[in-house]
Design a protein around this motif. Structure first.
Motif, PDB file in Angstrom:
ATOM      1  N   THR A  32      31.692 -28.321  37.903  1.00  0.00           N
ATOM      2  CA  THR A  32      31.042 -29.396  37.162  1.00  0.00           C
ATOM      3  C   THR A  32      29.687 -29.723  37.771  1.00  0.00           C
ATOM      4  OG1 THR A  32      33.229 -30.324  36.673  1.00  0.00           O
ATOM      5  CG2 THR A  32      31.302 -31.719  36.226  1.00  0.00           C
ATOM      6  N   LYS A  33      28.670 -29.786  36.915  1.00  0.00           N
ATOM      7  CA  LYS A  33      27.320 -30.091  37.390  1.00  0.00           C
ATOM      8  C   LYS A  33      26.751 -31.376  36.789  1.00  0.00           C
ATOM      9  CE  LYS A  33      26.619 -26.494  40.062  1.00  0.00           C
ATOM     10  NZ  LYS A  33      27.992 -25.951  40.029  1.00  0.00           N
ATOM     11  N   ALA A  34      27.297 -31.804  35.658  1.00  0.00           N
ATOM     12  CA  ALA A  34      26.729 -32.987  35.008  1.00  0.00           C
ATOM     13  C   ALA A  34      27.737 -33.610  34.060  1.00  0.00           C
ATOM     14  CB  ALA A  34      25.454 -32.619  34.246  1.00  0.00           C
ATOM     15  N   ILE A  35      27.488 -34.877  33.726  1.00  0.00           N
ATOM     16  CA  ILE A  35      28.227 -35.598  32.693  1.00  0.00           C
ATOM     17  C   ILE A  35      27.221 -35.934  31.601  1.00  0.00           C
ATOM     18  CG2 ILE A  35      29.655 -37.613  32.153  1.00  0.00           C
ATOM     19  CD1 ILE A  35      30.158 -37.838  35.226  1.00  0.00           C
ATOM     20  N   THR A  37      25.016 -31.710  20.943  1.00  0.00           N
ATOM     21  CA  THR A  37      25.440 -32.085  22.289  1.00  0.00           C
ATOM     22  C   THR A  37      26.094 -30.905  22.998  1.00  0.00           C
ATOM     23  OG1 THR A  37      25.867 -34.318  21.461  1.00  0.00           O
ATOM     24  CG2 THR A  37      26.742 -33.767  23.631  1.00  0.00           C
ATOM     25  N   ALA A  38      27.144 -30.368  22.402  1.00  0.00           N
ATOM     26  CA  ALA A  38      27.863 -29.260  23.028  1.00  0.00           C
ATOM     27  C   ALA A  38      27.142 -27.933  22.832  1.00  0.00           C
ATOM     28  CB  ALA A  38      29.278 -29.175  22.448  1.00  0.00           C
ATOM     29  N   GLU A  39      26.454 -27.787  21.711  1.00  0.00           N
ATOM     30  CA  GLU A  39      25.750 -26.538  21.402  1.00  0.00           C
ATOM     31  C   GLU A  39      24.703 -26.208  22.454  1.00  0.00           C
ATOM     32  OE1 GLU A  39      23.609 -24.937  17.379  1.00  0.00           O
ATOM     33  OE2 GLU A  39      22.953 -26.876  18.167  1.00  0.00           O
ATOM     34  N   THR A  40      23.935 -27.206  22.889  1.00  0.00           N
ATOM     35  CA  THR A  40      22.885 -26.954  23.874  1.00  0.00           C
ATOM     36  C   THR A  40      23.476 -26.545  25.219  1.00  0.00           C
ATOM     37  OG1 THR A  40      22.806 -29.350  24.266  1.00  0.00           O
ATOM     38  CG2 THR A  40      21.126 -28.409  22.818  1.00  0.00           C
ATOM     39  N   ILE A  41      24.623 -27.119  25.564  1.00  0.00           N
ATOM     40  CA  ILE A  41      25.313 -26.703  26.789  1.00  0.00           C
ATOM     41  C   ILE A  41      25.660 -25.228  26.697  1.00  0.00           C
ATOM     42  CG2 ILE A  41      27.387 -27.020  28.199  1.00  0.00           C
ATOM     43  CD1 ILE A  41      27.421 -29.959  27.174  1.00  0.00           C
ATOM     44  N   ALA A  42      26.260 -24.833  25.577  1.00  0.00           N
ATOM     45  CA  ALA A  42      26.663 -23.439  25.381  1.00  0.00           C
ATOM     46  C   ALA A  42      25.466 -22.501  25.334  1.00  0.00           C
ATOM     47  CB  ALA A  42      27.490 -23.319  24.105  1.00  0.00           C
ATOM     48  N   CYS A  43      24.347 -22.976  24.780  1.00  0.00           N
ATOM     49  CA  CYS A  43      23.155 -22.128  24.684  1.00  0.00           C
ATOM     50  C   CYS A  43      22.654 -21.683  26.049  1.00  0.00           C
ATOM     51  CB  CYS A  43      22.040 -22.861  23.939  1.00  0.00           C
ATOM     52  SG  CYS A  43      22.221 -22.862  22.155  1.00  0.00           S
ATOM     53  N   LEU A  44      22.906 -22.489  27.062  1.00  0.00           N
ATOM     54  CA  LEU A  44      22.475 -22.133  28.414  1.00  0.00           C
ATOM     55  C   LEU A  44      23.542 -21.344  29.168  1.00  0.00           C
ATOM     56  CD1 LEU A  44      20.657 -25.418  29.479  1.00  0.00           C
ATOM     57  CD2 LEU A  44      19.639 -23.257  28.755  1.00  0.00           C
ATOM     58  N   GLY A  45      24.620 -21.013  28.476  1.00  0.00           N
ATOM     59  CA  GLY A  45      25.690 -20.246  29.112  1.00  0.00           C
ATOM     60  C   GLY A  45      26.651 -21.105  29.907  1.00  0.00           C
ATOM     61  N   ALA A  46      26.458 -22.412  29.870  1.00  0.00           N
ATOM     62  CA  ALA A  46      27.370 -23.322  30.552  1.00  0.00           C
ATOM     63  C   ALA A  46      28.562 -23.630  29.647  1.00  0.00           C
ATOM     64  CB  ALA A  46      26.638 -24.602  30.945  1.00  0.00           C
ATOM     65  N   LYS A  47      29.524 -24.340  30.180  1.00  0.00           N
ATOM     66  CA  LYS A  47      30.763 -24.607  29.456  1.00  0.00           C
ATOM     67  C   LYS A  47      30.885 -26.096  29.142  1.00  0.00           C
ATOM     68  CE  LYS A  47      35.822 -24.347  29.919  1.00  0.00           C
ATOM     69  NZ  LYS A  47      36.941 -23.995  30.836  1.00  0.00           N
ATOM     70  N   PRO A  48      30.991 -26.449  27.858  1.00  0.00           N
ATOM     71  CA  PRO A  48      31.304 -27.842  27.527  1.00  0.00           C
ATOM     72  C   PRO A  48      32.766 -28.132  27.875  1.00  0.00           C
ATOM     73  CG  PRO A  48      30.457 -26.618  25.613  1.00  0.00           C
ATOM     74  CD  PRO A  48      30.825 -25.628  26.654  1.00  0.00           C
ATOM     75  N   VAL A  49      32.990 -29.171  28.629  1.00  0.00           N
ATOM     76  CA  VAL A  49      34.341 -29.616  28.966  1.00  0.00           C
ATOM     77  C   VAL A  49      34.534 -30.983  28.312  1.00  0.00           C
ATOM     78  CG1 VAL A  49      35.920 -30.297  30.810  1.00  0.00           C
ATOM     79  CG2 VAL A  49      34.384 -28.337  31.129  1.00  0.00           C
ATOM     80  N   ASN A  77      28.437 -36.243  43.193  1.00  0.00           N
ATOM     81  CA  ASN A  77      27.106 -35.634  43.257  1.00  0.00           C
ATOM     82  C   ASN A  77      26.762 -34.887  41.971  1.00  0.00           C
ATOM     83  OD1 ASN A  77      24.640 -35.073  44.518  1.00  0.00           O
ATOM     84  ND2 ASN A  77      25.378 -33.098  45.283  1.00  0.00           N
ATOM     85  N   LEU A  78      26.948 -35.567  40.840  1.00  0.00           N
ATOM     86  CA  LEU A  78      26.674 -34.982  39.535  1.00  0.00           C
ATOM     87  C   LEU A  78      25.492 -35.685  38.886  1.00  0.00           C
ATOM     88  CD1 LEU A  78      30.336 -34.900  38.135  1.00  0.00           C
ATOM     89  CD2 LEU A  78      29.120 -33.048  39.324  1.00  0.00           C
ATOM     90  N   ALA A  79      24.770 -34.967  38.044  1.00  0.00           N
ATOM     91  CA  ALA A  79      23.722 -35.569  37.220  1.00  0.00           C
ATOM     92  C   ALA A  79      24.363 -36.217  35.996  1.00  0.00           C
ATOM     93  CB  ALA A  79      22.715 -34.509  36.788  1.00  0.00           C
ATOM     94  N   VAL A  80      23.669 -37.194  35.423  1.00  0.00           N
ATOM     95  CA  VAL A  80      24.089 -37.809  34.169  1.00  0.00           C
ATOM     96  C   VAL A  80      22.957 -37.652  33.170  1.00  0.00           C
ATOM     97  CG1 VAL A  80      24.781 -39.928  32.988  1.00  0.00           C
ATOM     98  CG2 VAL A  80      25.565 -39.493  35.327  1.00  0.00           C
ATOM     99  N   ILE A 100      29.796 -28.881  32.055  1.00  0.00           N
ATOM    100  CA  ILE A 100      29.270 -30.212  31.766  1.00  0.00           C
ATOM    101  C   ILE A 100      30.314 -30.970  30.956  1.00  0.00           C
ATOM    102  CG2 ILE A 100      27.490 -31.536  30.580  1.00  0.00           C
ATOM    103  CD1 ILE A 100      25.507 -29.413  31.245  1.00  0.00           C
ATOM    104  N   ILE A 101      30.668 -32.130  31.433  1.00  0.00           N
ATOM    105  CA  ILE A 101      31.689 -32.946  30.765  1.00  0.00           C
ATOM    106  C   ILE A 101      31.033 -33.781  29.679  1.00  0.00           C
ATOM    107  CG2 ILE A 101      33.333 -34.833  31.084  1.00  0.00           C
ATOM    108  CD1 ILE A 101      33.721 -33.785  33.973  1.00  0.00           C
TER     109      ILE A 101
END
Length: 364
Positions: free
Chosen positions: A125-128, A89-101, A151-154, A79-80
């Motif tokens: 990449t799945k979302a911005i 913001t970035a913590e919740t991304i990491a909590c789901l095992g995704a990568k903050p970019v 084709n990304l979510a925002v 997620i960018i």
């Protein structure tokens, strides 16, 4: 003179009788979790923002988590977002095992630089996730155009911008899912933790509605893996009162900000609001040199200040595993070294603002 930074005491006192009446009704009826107060709030929030749907949740952090869970974000996804933000913001991304970019910010607005987003997109990449920092939205048209192309979510992190406008449309209504916080010090704050999610997608709305109650679609029947993320009725009752006066509060915050800017225009770098946008002034943030010294001297004069935020996300120890280093996002790093928020609330008087600015001028 002693200045109150957010003046939450005054915010309570001016509407004390209404708060007491609203919360007494909840307590006397024992409707503590969900119920008519929350339903009323959700209808009012949707109407206010122009979104089709709004759901009250337990915090702004849980709003972000719920949004990503509903979108199916999982381990390995990217997620960018911006490195210049509160950690949630970035913590919740990491909590789901995704990568903050991370990509750097626009120096004028402190928000994500939309022109840099496309170069950061990969097949993972799945979302911005733009952050509407300090009360002003990012360039949502450009972000949405990029997202549609790939084709990304925002997901708008609108924890600080509820009520702000972008080309005539409200924050939380211009993305796949908008998320906000009702933390007490926010422009629209409750008396504890609280937040909300917004969407125009009926399927996402129904999914998030179930997921905030452990994925339950009817009692003890669970369609999704969810969370305990409900907004309680006491907070909803308080927010129902506050929302009735919110436009007035936004107007007062704007008046405070304008007075600050008039007095400080030739002294420090003052906040810029882009012509097609408005700010709800969650913070009034200037940039100063030798910030620690300035803060200390202002404190001696009874003027509190705050730094939002002193360490960008890519330099936080908890994100060392991402492999970023100092110098990767120079605009964010420079801003983090210089930003300083002055007292901001709807109840600041002209005398207080002039006292603050006079002291700041003498130091700068």
């Amino acid at each position: 003179m002693n200045i109150d930074f957010a003046n939450l005491t005054k915010a309570y006192q001016v509407r004390e009788e209404e708060y007491l009446a609203a919360t007494k009704d909840v307590m006397s009826s024992a409707r503590y979790i969900l119920g008519k107060e929350t339903e009323e709030l959700e209808s009012s929030l949707a109407r206010f923002t122009g979104s089709k749907y709004a759901l009250g949740v337990s915090s702004g952090t849980d709003a972000l988590l719920l949004a990503m869970m509903a979108l199916g974000i999982r381990g390995g996804d990217e997620i960018i977002t911006t490195p210049f933000t509160f950690i949630a913001t970035a913590e919740t991304i990491a909590c789901l095992g995704a990568k903050p970019v991370f990509v750097d910010i626009d120096e004028a607005t402190f928000n994500i630089d939309a022109s840099l987003i496309e170069n950061a997109i990969t097949e993972k990449t799945k979302a911005i996730m733009p952050v509407s920092l300090y009360g002003q939205m990012a360039d949502m048209d450009q972000i949405n155009t990029i997202a549609a192309k790939h084709n990304l979510a925002v997901i708008e992190d609108a924890a600080q911008s509820f009520g702000a406008l972008y080309k005539g449309k409200r924050s939380c209504s211009l993305s796949t899912i908008g998320c906000t916080s009702f933390f007490p010090a926010k422009p629209l704050g409750c008396f504890g933790d609280g937040g909300a999610v917004f969407t125009n997608d009926s399927e996402l709305h129904e999914k998030m509605k179930a997921m905030r109650v452990h994925g339950q679609v009817k009692r003890y029947t669970h369609k999704y893996i969810g969370m305990g993320g409900r907004l309680d009725n006491l907070q909803s009752a308080i927010l129902n009162v506050k929302l009735r006066y919110y436009e007035e509060d936004i107007s007062r915050r704007k008046q405070v900000a304008n007075h600050y800017s008039d007095l400080l225009a030739d002294v420090v770098q003052t906040p810029q609001v882009i012509e097609d946008r408005s700010s709800v002034w969650a913070q009034y943030t200037v940039r100063v040199q030798k910030r620690d010294r300035v803060q200390a001297k202002l404190k001696e004069s009874g003027i509190p200040t705050a730094v939002h935020y002193p360490i960008p996300m890519h330099l936080q120890e908890c994100f060392n595993y991402l492999g970023y280093k100092k110098g990767d996002f120079p605009v964010s790093e420079n801003c983090a070294d210089e930003v300083m928020s002055l007292p901001m609330n709807p109840y600041l008087t002209i005398e207080e603002i002039e006292y603050i600015t006079t002291n700041l001028k003498e130091l700068v």
